[in-house]
Every structure is written in C-alpha cells, then in structure tokens.
Scaffold this motif. Structure first.
Motif, PDB file in Angstrom:
ATOM      1  N   GLN A   1      -1.058  14.501   5.796  1.00  0.00           N
ATOM      2  CA  GLN A   1      -2.339  13.801   5.883  1.00  0.00           C
ATOM      3  C   GLN A   1      -2.141  12.491   5.126  1.00  0.00           C
ATOM      4  N   ALA A   2      -1.909  11.438   5.873  1.00  0.00           N
ATOM      5  CA  ALA A   2      -1.508  10.169   5.281  1.00  0.00           C
ATOM      6  C   ALA A   2      -2.633   9.503   4.497  1.00  0.00           C
ATOM      7  N   GLN A   3      -3.865   9.778   4.876  1.00  0.00           N
ATOM      8  CA  GLN A   3      -5.008   9.148   4.206  1.00  0.00           C
ATOM      9  C   GLN A   3      -5.369   9.973   2.976  1.00  0.00           C
ATOM     10  N   THR A   4      -5.220   9.371   1.802  1.00  0.00           N
ATOM     11  CA  THR A   4      -5.539  10.089   0.578  1.00  0.00           C
ATOM     12  C   THR A   4      -7.049  10.081   0.331  1.00  0.00           C
ATOM     13  N   GLU A   5      -7.644   8.893   0.470  1.00  0.00           N
ATOM     14  CA  GLU A   5      -9.088   8.758   0.262  1.00  0.00           C
ATOM     15  C   GLU A   5      -9.675   7.824   1.306  1.00  0.00           C
ATOM     16  N   ILE A   6     -10.875   8.165   1.762  1.00  0.00           N
ATOM     17  CA  ILE A   6     -11.605   7.308   2.696  1.00  0.00           C
ATOM     18  C   ILE A   6     -13.042   7.199   2.204  1.00  0.00           C
ATOM     19  N   SER A   7     -13.582   5.991   2.234  1.00  0.00           N
ATOM     20  CA  SER A   7     -15.000   5.788   1.932  1.00  0.00           C
ATOM     21  C   SER A   7     -15.680   5.148   3.129  1.00  0.00           C
ATOM     22  N   VAL A   8     -16.813   5.697   3.502  1.00  0.00           N
ATOM     23  CA  VAL A   8     -17.583   5.137   4.605  1.00  0.00           C
ATOM     24  C   VAL A   8     -19.045   5.085   4.187  1.00  0.00           C
ATOM     25  N   VAL A   9     -19.773   4.250   4.888  1.00  0.00           N
ATOM     26  CA  VAL A   9     -21.214   4.182   4.678  1.00  0.00           C
ATOM     27  C   VAL A   9     -21.867   5.181   5.621  1.00  0.00           C
ATOM     28  N   GLU A  10     -22.910   5.803   5.139  1.00  0.00           N
ATOM     29  CA  GLU A  10     -23.623   6.790   5.950  1.00  0.00           C
ATOM     30  C   GLU A  10     -23.888   6.259   7.367  1.00  0.00           C
ATOM     31  N   LYS A  11     -23.740   7.166   8.324  1.00  0.00           N
ATOM     32  CA  LYS A  11     -23.945   6.926   9.759  1.00  0.00           C
ATOM     33  C   LYS A  11     -22.726   6.315  10.447  1.00  0.00           C
ATOM     34  N   GLU A  12     -21.737   5.932   9.689  1.00  0.00           N
ATOM     35  CA  GLU A  12     -20.489   5.474  10.322  1.00  0.00           C
ATOM     36  C   GLU A  12     -19.715   6.682  10.843  1.00  0.00           C
TER      37      GLU A  12
END
Lengths: 116, 116
Positions: free
Chosen positions: B6-17
C-alpha cells in the motif's frame, strides 16, 4: 457467540516479567491466529492453530513466546521475560478452515501490551 | 512469497470528495483471496470485503467500491463522497490457497483523514 474475545484489553508490565493473553474464538471456527501490530504498521503474523495443532510459527515468534490451544477452543499467548520491544497490540483472529462462502477472518479487539 | 503493498501512507481529503486507496499484491498462487479491513481509532479491525481470485467483477456497496484487476495485480478501494466517519487506517490483505489457507498477509495500511 458474538465474535472473537480477547482478554485483557490492556496490560502494563515491567521489563522482565511474564505476561499471558487469552483469546476466545468464534466457536464454529477451527482456525485461530495470533498477530502483532506495532504503531504505524500492519498486523504481522505470529502463529496459528488448526484445532489444537499449532501449524505454523513466524520467525517473529522468538523463544520467549509460546502459544497454546489445548482443547481446540480458546488459546493463550505467553511472553516470558518481556522486553520493551514487545510493546504492541496483540490481535487474535479466527476463521473456518474451508474456502466456502463463509470464509473470512474475524478479529478480536486486541490486547495492548506496554512494557515499562 | 506473498506480499501486499500500500504505497500511500497517509491521505487527507475534504468531506464529500472521492478518494481511492491503492493496493498491489504479489503471489505465485492461482487461487487466493484479497481483503480490505478498516481500523478506526478504537483499534478493532473491521472486515469490509473479501474477493477471490476467480471473481474479477467489481463490487459496489453503498459509498464503497472495489476495483480488482488481475492484469496489474491490484485491488483498489474507492470511497465516494467521503465522510468524517471514514477517517481510519485501511488495510489490504492477501491469503493464498493453492496449498491450503495461508494466514493473512497485510499491507502497511493507509491512514485516511477526512476533514469537515
């Protein structure tokens, strides 16, 4: 039978002491697994049982670790002479043996060990 | 030997994305199972989906969907219209079956943060 049960939920122990954790699997599941999870990592396999037979042990399972499942039901994981590096979450899971529609792993809530 | 990346360690998104979590696996077996688990802050691993190697149909469950592609050895997970309650660590895992049901091997996980 509501799931996999692990006790205790938390354990704090002094370095050098022995600790024992218990896991009660789903009663219909004949396979039981122990995993260890350290901070920021995925669960790592330690060992597993099919009924009372211990079928595989990971290299992570040093001589200080021992697991039993004496009657093919609950299992215990003992760590002797604990070290600070043993601090982790210890997860138990159970699964049915076959590859049928109900194949899958059910995890318990884990036992968090802190060695001070 | 089996491996999950799993190459992505951390992801941040804004709600509804919408957000997609990647999973790439390695195995020599022709029969295997792939899993996704969610681990919220409480620590328990929550089963999301199981897929066997002979079923390449994509699956949708509410806001969750999974894209299994054997040609690229990938089993990606998409959350549509993300919500704050989706914030957790997500693990992809693999179990091989040509020689029996091997214990699950996990990736290192992707920490998803959904910001209101």
């Amino acid at each position: 039978d509501t799931g996999v049960s692990q006790n205790p939920r938390h354990k704090i122990t002094k370095r050098g002491q022995n600790v024992t954790f218990r896991c009660d699997p789903i009663s219909e599941h004949n396979r039981l697994y122990w995993y260890r999870q350290t901070l920021g990592q995925g669960p790592e396999f330690l060992t597993y049982f099919q009924n009372e037979a211990q079928l595989e042990k990971s290299r992570l399972l040093s001589d200080r670790f021992s697991a039993e499942r004496p009657k093919g039901s609950f299992s215990t994981l003992e760590i002797q002479r604990t070290e600070q590096g043993d601090s982790a979450m210890y997860l138990c899971a159970s699964s049915p043996q076959g590859q049928g529609r109900d194949y899958g792993y059910t995890f318990g809530s884990g036992t968090r060990l802190t060695v001070v | 030997a089996q491996k999950v990346t799993q190459a992505q360690t951390e992801i941040s998104v804004v709600e509804k994305e919408d957000v997609t979590l990647d999973c790439v696996y390695e195995t020599r077996d022709t029969t295997y199972y792939l899993f996704w688990y969610k681990q919220p802050p409480s620590g328990e691993l929550v089963f999301l989906i199981r897929r066997n190697s002979f079923d390449e149909q994509n699956e949708i469950s509410g806001r969750y969907s999974w894209n299994f592609q054997k040609s690229t050895s990938s089993f990606n997970f998409t959350i549509t219209a993300s919500q704050v309650v989706d914030s957790a660590v997500y693990f992809c895992a693999l179990s091989e079956h040509n020689s029996g049901n091997t214990p699950l091997v996990f990736g290192k996980g992707t920490r998803l943060s959904v910001i209101a």
